[in-house]
Every structure is written in structure tokens, then in C-alpha cells.
Write a protein that holds these residues in place. Structure first.
Motif, mmCIF file in Angstrom:
data_model
loop_
_atom_site.group_PDB
_atom_site.id
_atom_site.type_symbol
_atom_site.label_atom_id
_atom_site.label_comp_id
_atom_site.label_asym_id
_atom_site.label_seq_id
_atom_site.Cartn_x
_atom_site.Cartn_y
_atom_site.Cartn_z
ATOM 1 N N MET A 1 37.172 37.759 22.048
ATOM 2 C CA MET A 1 36.922 38.153 23.421
ATOM 3 C C MET A 1 38.230 38.022 24.194
ATOM 4 S SD MET A 1 34.135 36.656 26.144
ATOM 5 C CE MET A 1 32.893 36.632 24.879
ATOM 6 N N LYS A 2 38.492 38.992 25.070
ATOM 7 C CA LYS A 2 39.671 38.909 25.920
ATOM 8 C C LYS A 2 39.357 39.533 27.267
ATOM 9 C CE LYS A 2 41.930 43.137 24.398
ATOM 10 N NZ LYS A 2 43.151 43.702 23.884
ATOM 11 N N ILE A 3 40.166 39.200 28.252
ATOM 12 C CA ILE A 3 39.966 39.739 29.594
ATOM 13 C C ILE A 3 40.570 41.134 29.646
ATOM 14 C CG2 ILE A 3 40.507 39.465 32.040
ATOM 15 C CD1 ILE A 3 40.669 36.404 31.440
ATOM 16 N N GLY A 4 39.770 42.112 30.062
ATOM 17 C CA GLY A 4 40.235 43.487 30.180
ATOM 18 C C GLY A 4 40.341 43.937 31.621
ATOM 19 N N LEU A 5 39.444 43.413 32.451
ATOM 20 C CA LEU A 5 39.401 43.755 33.869
ATOM 21 C C LEU A 5 39.216 42.491 34.684
ATOM 22 C CD1 LEU A 5 36.711 46.607 33.756
ATOM 23 C CD2 LEU A 5 39.136 46.960 34.142
ATOM 24 N N THR A 6 39.798 42.493 35.848
ATOM 25 C CA THR A 6 39.501 41.488 36.849
ATOM 26 C C THR A 6 39.519 42.215 38.184
ATOM 27 O OG1 THR A 6 40.008 39.253 37.638
ATOM 28 C CG2 THR A 6 41.876 40.706 37.177
ATOM 29 N N SER A 7 38.955 41.621 39.206
ATOM 30 C CA SER A 7 38.805 42.334 40.473
ATOM 31 C C SER A 7 39.381 41.567 41.641
ATOM 32 C CB SER A 7 37.314 42.564 40.775
ATOM 33 O OG SER A 7 36.702 43.327 39.782
ATOM 34 N N VAL A 8 39.722 42.320 42.665
ATOM 35 C CA VAL A 8 40.029 41.771 43.972
ATOM 36 C C VAL A 8 39.196 42.595 44.948
ATOM 37 C CG1 VAL A 8 42.100 43.195 44.331
ATOM 38 C CG2 VAL A 8 41.858 41.048 45.550
ATOM 39 N N LEU A 9 38.506 41.905 45.844
ATOM 40 C CA LEU A 9 37.662 42.571 46.831
ATOM 41 C C LEU A 9 38.520 43.063 47.987
ATOM 42 C CD1 LEU A 9 34.809 39.934 46.835
ATOM 43 C CD2 LEU A 9 34.631 42.267 45.946
ATOM 44 N N VAL A 10 38.424 44.343 48.309
ATOM 45 C CA VAL A 10 39.265 44.917 49.362
ATOM 46 C C VAL A 10 38.407 45.589 50.426
ATOM 47 C CG1 VAL A 10 41.223 45.205 47.797
ATOM 48 C CG2 VAL A 10 39.635 47.106 48.120
ATOM 49 N N ASP A 11 38.885 45.538 51.670
ATOM 50 C CA ASP A 11 38.122 46.134 52.764
ATOM 51 C C ASP A 11 38.440 47.609 52.969
ATOM 52 O OD1 ASP A 11 40.643 45.961 53.944
ATOM 53 O OD2 ASP A 11 40.062 44.408 55.370
ATOM 54 N N ASP A 12 39.482 48.118 52.319
ATOM 55 C CA ASP A 12 39.858 49.524 52.438
ATOM 56 C C ASP A 12 40.555 49.916 51.139
ATOM 57 O OD1 ASP A 12 41.618 51.826 52.915
ATOM 58 O OD2 ASP A 12 41.117 51.588 55.037
ATOM 59 N N GLN A 13 39.877 50.693 50.297
ATOM 60 C CA GLN A 13 40.434 51.008 48.989
ATOM 61 C C GLN A 13 41.726 51.822 49.067
ATOM 62 O OE1 GLN A 13 36.753 52.574 47.075
ATOM 63 N NE2 GLN A 13 37.363 51.171 45.430
ATOM 64 N N GLU A 14 41.808 52.751 49.987
ATOM 65 C CA GLU A 14 43.021 53.572 50.091
ATOM 66 C C GLU A 14 44.218 52.719 50.506
ATOM 67 O OE1 GLU A 14 45.353 56.615 49.391
ATOM 68 O OE2 GLU A 14 43.198 56.696 49.027
ATOM 69 N N ARG A 15 44.027 51.858 51.508
ATOM 70 C CA ARG A 15 45.102 50.957 51.935
ATOM 71 C C ARG A 15 45.473 50.003 50.797
ATOM 72 N NH1 ARG A 15 43.093 48.800 56.502
ATOM 73 N NH2 ARG A 15 42.365 46.908 55.506
ATOM 74 N N ALA A 16 44.471 49.521 50.081
ATOM 75 C CA ALA A 16 44.728 48.618 48.954
ATOM 76 C C ALA A 16 45.539 49.324 47.876
ATOM 77 C CB ALA A 16 43.412 48.100 48.382
ATOM 78 N N LEU A 17 45.171 50.547 47.555
ATOM 79 C CA LEU A 17 45.912 51.285 46.530
ATOM 80 C C LEU A 17 47.370 51.447 46.944
ATOM 81 C CD1 LEU A 17 45.936 52.786 43.851
ATOM 82 C CD2 LEU A 17 45.176 54.844 45.086
ATOM 83 N N VAL A 51 45.684 44.001 31.131
ATOM 84 C CA VAL A 51 44.570 43.735 32.044
ATOM 85 C C VAL A 51 44.660 44.658 33.257
ATOM 86 C CG1 VAL A 51 43.499 41.993 33.530
ATOM 87 C CG2 VAL A 51 44.423 41.330 31.303
ATOM 88 N N GLU A 52 43.523 45.237 33.626
ATOM 89 C CA GLU A 52 43.446 46.102 34.793
ATOM 90 C C GLU A 52 42.867 45.322 35.965
ATOM 91 O OE1 GLU A 52 41.744 50.070 34.056
ATOM 92 O OE2 GLU A 52 41.991 49.615 31.910
#
Length: 131
Positions: A1-17, A51-52
Motif C-alpha cells: 500500500m502506498k499514498i497516491g493522493l492527498t487533499s487540501v481543502l480550498v475555497d476557490d479551485q481556480e485561485r488554488a490552481l 503523489v498527487e
């Protein structure tokens, strides 16, 4: 098992990108429309198949309250490793990134904490070669 994805919660996806790619230097990997939101992931240019990081919408009310509580207490959501915190701090500060913690040595690590403009504090971390 390995980590492939992790997340960060964002209030604006376009600004985050924009912030995570244009400022922090990650590469966009996926950007798929998903109704009101998008499935957006970014990766390190050093590990494009590694990792993504999912730029996850914080649309759920509990997510926003959770993020606000972390920021109010000065707690970073996650940490990214860098080779040189001082150099990365200088590079990012020159781009107008706001830091809530300046570079500080803490035992075998040097850390700094930045505001990602999307409702999160993010720590950058340098581990000493002795560790």
C-alpha cells in the motif's frame, strides 16, 4: 500500500490552481469538470508520477469551520518539503506570499508557514542532512 493522493481543502479551485502552480511551482496533472466543481490534481515537478495533491472544494460547511479553526489556532493543514527553507521563503515572499511564521529552526528541521490564499496555512519544511 502506498499514498497516491492527498487533499487540501480550498475555497476557490481556480485561485488554488493558479497559486499552487504559478506561485508554489507544482504542475497541473488532472483538471476534470465534475458538475459544479472540478477534479484538480497537482504534482511536484521533481516527481510527476508521484503523489498527487487534490485541490478539493471546501463546499461542505463542516470543512469550512474546520479550516477556520486551524487557521485561527495557527495550525498548518499540511507540509511540503523543500531543500532550503530560507531560499524558498525568500522566493515566495518576493512574489507577495504572506507568511504567518518566518523560517525557524526546530531541532533537526527548519520550518516556515505560509497562507495559500485559499483558506489554509501550509508549512514548508527542510530536514537537516543529519536526520
Amino acid at each position: 500500500m502506498k499514498i497516491g493522493l492527498t487533499s487540501v481543502l480550498v475555497d476557490d479551485q481556480e485561485r488554488a490552481l493558479r497559486f499552487y502552480t504559478e506561485v508554489l511551482g507544482f504542475l497541473a496533472k488532472n483538471d476534470v469538470p465534475m458538475g459544479e466543481h472540478r477534479w484538480i490534481t497537482v504534482v511536484s515537478p521533481d516527481e510527476p508520477d508521484g503523489v498527487e495533491l487534490v485541490l478539493e472544494p471546501d463546499a461542505h460547511p463542516a470543512a469550512r469551520r474546520f479550516k477556520e479553526a486551524l487557521v485561527a489556532d495557527g495550525i498548518p493543514w499540511t507540509a511540503f518539503t523543500v531543500e532550503d527553507v530560507e531560499a524558498e521563503h525568500a522566493r515566495l515572499a518576493a512574489q507577495g506570499v504572506r507568511f504567518t511564521q518566518q523560517p525557524a529552526a526546530m531541532g533537526s528541521v527548519v520550518t516556515a508557514v505560509l497562507d495559500d490564499t485559499c483558506g489554509n496555512l501550509i508549512q514548508i519544511l527542510q530536514v537537516s542532512a543529519d536526520s
